[in-house]
Scaffold this active site. Structure first.
Site, PDB file in Angstrom:
ATOM      1  N   ASN A  83       0.832  -1.186   0.000  1.00 43.12           N
ATOM      2  CA  ASN A  83       0.000   0.000   0.000  1.00 43.12           C
ATOM      3  C   ASN A  83       0.877   1.250   0.000  1.00 43.12           C
ATOM      4  OD1 ASN A  83      -2.333   1.675   0.274  1.00 43.12           O
ATOM      5  ND2 ASN A  83      -3.363   0.016   1.362  1.00 43.12           N
ATOM      6  N   HIS A 113      23.379   1.037  12.468  1.00 37.06           N
ATOM      7  CA  HIS A 113      24.535   1.921  12.601  1.00 37.06           C
ATOM      8  C   HIS A 113      25.249   1.642  13.921  1.00 37.06           C
ATOM      9  CE1 HIS A 113      23.144   4.196   9.132  1.00 37.06           C
ATOM     10  NE2 HIS A 113      21.933   4.115   9.645  1.00 37.06           N
ATOM     11  N   THR A 163      11.390  -6.674  16.104  1.00 37.43           N
ATOM     12  CA  THR A 163      12.818  -6.649  16.431  1.00 37.43           C
ATOM     13  C   THR A 163      13.462  -8.025  16.394  1.00 37.43           C
ATOM     14  OG1 THR A 163      12.371  -6.867  18.793  1.00 37.43           O
ATOM     15  CG2 THR A 163      12.498  -4.622  17.911  1.00 37.43           C
ATOM     16  N   LYS A 164      12.631  -9.076  16.317  1.00 38.43           N
ATOM     17  CA  LYS A 164      13.176 -10.437  16.297  1.00 38.43           C
ATOM     18  C   LYS A 164      12.315 -11.308  15.388  1.00 38.43           C
ATOM     19  CE  LYS A 164      10.662 -11.708  20.447  1.00 38.43           C
ATOM     20  NZ  LYS A 164      10.681 -12.129  21.812  1.00 38.43           N
ATOM     21  N   LYS A 181      -1.421 -14.507  19.472  1.00 34.84           N
ATOM     22  CA  LYS A 181      -2.077 -15.814  19.404  1.00 34.84           C
ATOM     23  C   LYS A 181      -1.561 -16.596  18.212  1.00 34.84           C
ATOM     24  CE  LYS A 181      -6.220 -14.368  16.849  1.00 34.84           C
ATOM     25  NZ  LYS A 181      -7.665 -14.378  16.871  1.00 34.84           N
TER      26      LYS A 181
END
Length: 187
Positions: A83, A113, A163-164, A181
């Site tokens: 989108n 960085h 982040t993981k 869930k």
């Protein structure tokens, strides 16, 4: 001698201020600009621009304004939909599988960085690949950080920061994104 581009493509720290990389980013920005200015009815021309820009794309739908750093590190499977206002910072490979849906204002960033300000001033950067498997839905305003993989059929709720790695067939939400869930056929 190893070039900064070779370092970047190998996942090593590299200097983003290198003239070759600056020129490649300028090329990508120009192609993004041209793509984003095309009329929606100019489908053939839009696909031509994407072919010049992206590494691999099987007739995706990318709504304007689409932005990327290099383009050649982006690989899109079949039936990918992005989108409006999606950004892909592709100093490392970004791979999207088939039937991936991406909401507006999503950022996929392979770039990170150093913590040391002196290194940042010198343009030192590192990039880690992002992989999105088939049938993933990424909600609006999501940010996916360097090195993340998202499993088949996962759903990432709007506004999440990933982040993981995300396993397959789950819903995640939040900052940072965490499991909400499992997705089953009965949900």
């Amino acid at each position: 001698m190893t070039s900064e581009k070779q370092k970047m493509l190998s996942g090593l720290p590299f200097n983003a201020l290198d003239p070759e990389l600056i020129n490649e980013r300028k090329r990508a920005k120009a192609l993004c600009f041209e793509y984003n200015q095309l009329h929606p009815d100019q489908k053939g021309l839009r696909q031509q621009k994407l072919s010049k820009l992206l590494g691999r794309a099987i007739k995706p739908t990318l709504e304007p304004n689409f932005q990327c750093d290099y383009g050649y590190n982006i690989s899109l499977g079949r039936n990918v939909y992005m989108n409006h206002n999606c950004t892909i910072l592709d100093a490392a490979p970004v791979t999207l599988g088939d039937n991936v849906m991406i909401g507006p204002n999503v950022t996929l960033s392979t770039t990170t960085h150093p913590l040391q300000a002196s290194q940042r001033k010198d343009g030192i950067t590192q990039a880690k690949a992002i992989t999105i498997a088939d049938d993933v839905w990424i909600g609006m305003g999501v940010s996916i950080l360097p090195g993340v993989s998202v499993g088949t059929g996962a759903v990432i709720a709007a506004g999440s920061v990933v982040t993981k790695d995300i396993p397959e067939h789950v819903v995640v939400a939040g900052v940072p994104a965490s499991l909400v869930k499992q997705i089953t056929e009965l949900n």
